[in-house]
Scaffold this active site. Structure first.
Site, mmCIF file in Angstrom:
data_model
loop_
_atom_site.group_PDB
_atom_site.id
_atom_site.type_symbol
_atom_site.label_atom_id
_atom_site.label_comp_id
_atom_site.label_asym_id
_atom_site.label_seq_id
_atom_site.Cartn_x
_atom_site.Cartn_y
_atom_site.Cartn_z
ATOM 1 N N ASP A 198 -6.328 -4.444 67.196
ATOM 2 C CA ASP A 198 -6.574 -3.122 66.626
ATOM 3 C C ASP A 198 -5.553 -2.844 65.504
ATOM 4 O O ASP A 198 -5.317 -3.709 64.673
ATOM 5 C CB ASP A 198 -6.530 -2.049 67.722
ATOM 6 C CG ASP A 198 -7.190 -0.746 67.294
ATOM 7 O OD1 ASP A 198 -8.417 -0.643 67.449
ATOM 8 O OD2 ASP A 198 -6.490 0.141 66.791
ATOM 9 N N TYR A 317 -5.718 5.566 59.769
ATOM 10 C CA TYR A 317 -7.143 5.470 59.434
ATOM 11 C C TYR A 317 -7.442 5.950 58.029
ATOM 12 O O TYR A 317 -8.479 5.594 57.465
ATOM 13 C CB TYR A 317 -7.967 6.267 60.459
ATOM 14 C CG TYR A 317 -8.115 5.530 61.767
ATOM 15 C CD1 TYR A 317 -9.186 4.677 62.001
ATOM 16 C CD2 TYR A 317 -7.165 5.677 62.776
ATOM 17 C CE1 TYR A 317 -9.309 3.986 63.191
ATOM 18 C CE2 TYR A 317 -7.273 5.005 63.973
ATOM 19 C CZ TYR A 317 -8.354 4.150 64.168
ATOM 20 O OH TYR A 317 -8.462 3.463 65.351
ATOM 21 N N HIS A 374 -11.892 -5.669 73.600
ATOM 22 C CA HIS A 374 -10.928 -5.176 72.626
ATOM 23 C C HIS A 374 -9.512 -5.080 73.184
ATOM 24 O O HIS A 374 -8.540 -5.319 72.478
ATOM 25 C CB HIS A 374 -11.396 -3.795 72.150
ATOM 26 C CG HIS A 374 -10.585 -3.209 71.035
ATOM 27 N ND1 HIS A 374 -10.479 -3.805 69.805
ATOM 28 C CD2 HIS A 374 -9.842 -2.073 70.968
ATOM 29 C CE1 HIS A 374 -9.726 -3.057 69.016
ATOM 30 N NE2 HIS A 374 -9.312 -2.006 69.702
#
Length: 400
Positions: A198, A317, A374
């Site tokens: 991630d 982000y 993940h």
């Protein structure tokens, strides 16, 4: 406590840390959970299938059941006790005049030649992702046998680490710089290996390209490449590419919101713990091979709530999903020339094929798994530890 003796050559002044919220804050939290409302039944939340990117998101019944468990059976103190069963520290890191207080969990080895290993989480993860893997390591190895110094930091803005500056932009390169200063300050300037998924995968890549102290790197997410050849891919990889496509088209709405409206979503999800549970819980269910336990999801969300992590953590982000997206993994300037490893899991949010990853760096070690998603260290800690042992054992002798 065993494993708590840092190398004597480190320059940072370490402070012991203990996770604890007051009884008053815990009681207030329980009251908030109790009073939080769940929205009415709709066609969407009655037919939602969280495992399917195309099908609406979180299931209302799951959310209702999880809320009830939070109210009546969940025990945050057990999670705190588990965190505190490991050596925890904080250290002050100066980054361009701003003082970060960085929290990290460590298993320091007393073995000569132990390899410094930096494990980096992402969103909606935290240091909690790695506790099962750390448990395996401390049960398998005594401090004088442990082959690694394992450092597991809370990234800036996450968990018990301080947030980014309020008066300036902060980004992935800034995180990498702080993490490098942490490792060098701990006495690992002569060499260490970062590993990440991630957000941690982006930080790992930046570290591998920019830090002379990084000797090799390992990732299990490599997202951003498009239009590469599909000839010669395995059936599992081709199936994974459909998941990559689904994430790119209908699976990343959350990330676009984080990237374009971080102020709004940060404030919205700071108002209700059940809203935060819906937003984060969806990802733990959707991106995992098998659903984690309700307690495991609640541990993560409760940590986010008490540390106010959500609004402090989504700044990255803007770089990935803002007006000028930058993914690093598809940027030629961030091609990793040092030895790189990659672990592939079929239920990763975007399981990119080995051949595509090879275009992004000097891929010398690869392992394709038949299970896992993940949250690699959390979902499959035995596989994760084995990957770290094998990758580090193979590359470290060649880089030192």
């Amino acid at each position: 406590m065993a494993y708590d003796q840092a190398p004597i050559e480190g320059s940072l002044k370490l402070q012991p840390f203990k996770a604890h919220v007051s009884d008053e804050d815990l009681n207030d939290f329980k009251q908030l959970v109790k009073l939080s409302k769940i929205g009415p039944k709709t066609y969407e939340n009655q037919t939602a299938n969280v495992k399917d990117y195309t099908h609406f998101g979180i299931d209302r019944q799951w959310l209702s059941d999880a809320k009830q468990h939070w109210e009546t059976a969940y025990d945050w103190r057990k999670c705190e006790d588990r965190i505190n069963s490991f050596p925890n520290f904080t250290a002050e890191i100066d980054e361009e005049g701003y003082k970060f207080n960085i929290h990290f969990i460590a298993l320091f080895s007393q073995k000569a030649g132990a390899v410094p290993l930096l494990l980096l989480h992402g969103w909606p993860g935290s240091v909690l992702e790695f506790l099962d893997s750390l448990d395996i390591l401390r049960k398998k190895y005594k401090p004088e046998e442990l082959p690694f110094h394992v450092i597991v930091p809370s990234l800036p803005g996450y968990g018990y680490s301080s947030g980014p500056p309020l008066d300036r932009n902060f980004n992935t390169e800034g995180i990498a710089s702080v993490m490098d200063k942490l490792m060098v300050g701990l006495g690992f300037g002569d060499g260490y290996i970062p590993q990440g998924g991630d957000v941690g995968s982006f930080v790992t890549r930046v570290l591998a390209v920019t830090s002379p102290s990084v000797k090799a790197a390992h990732i299990h997410l490599c997202i951003g490449q498009q239009g590469l050849p599909t000839e010669g891919l395995t059936e599992a990889e081709l199936k994974g590419l459909q998941r990559v496509q689904d994430f790119s088209t209908v699976g990343n709405a959350y990330a676009r919101h984080h990237g374009t409206r971080p102020s709004t979503i940060g404030l919205v999800l700071s108002a209700s713990p059940v809203s935060l549970l819906a937003w984060i819980g969806e990802k733990f269910l959707q991106w995992s091979d098998k659903n984690p336990s309700v307690d495991a999801v609640l541990d993560s969300v409760t940590l986010y709530w008490f540390t106010q992590s959500f609004p402090r953590a989504i700044y990255v982000y803007r770089q990935f999903f803002g007006d000028k997206p930058q993914f690093f993994h598809n940027d030629p300037e961030f091609y990793i020339k040092k030895p790189m490893g990659y672990s592939w899991h079929p239920e990763e949010l975007a399981p990119v094929p080995k051949a595509w990853v090879k275009e992004t760096g000097n891929l010398v070690w690869y392992r394709g798994h038949e299970e896992g998603g993940h949250f690699a260290a959390m979902e499959k800690p035995e596989l994760f530890v084995k990957d770290m042992e094998d990758f580090v054992g193979e590359v470290w002798p060649t880089v030192k």
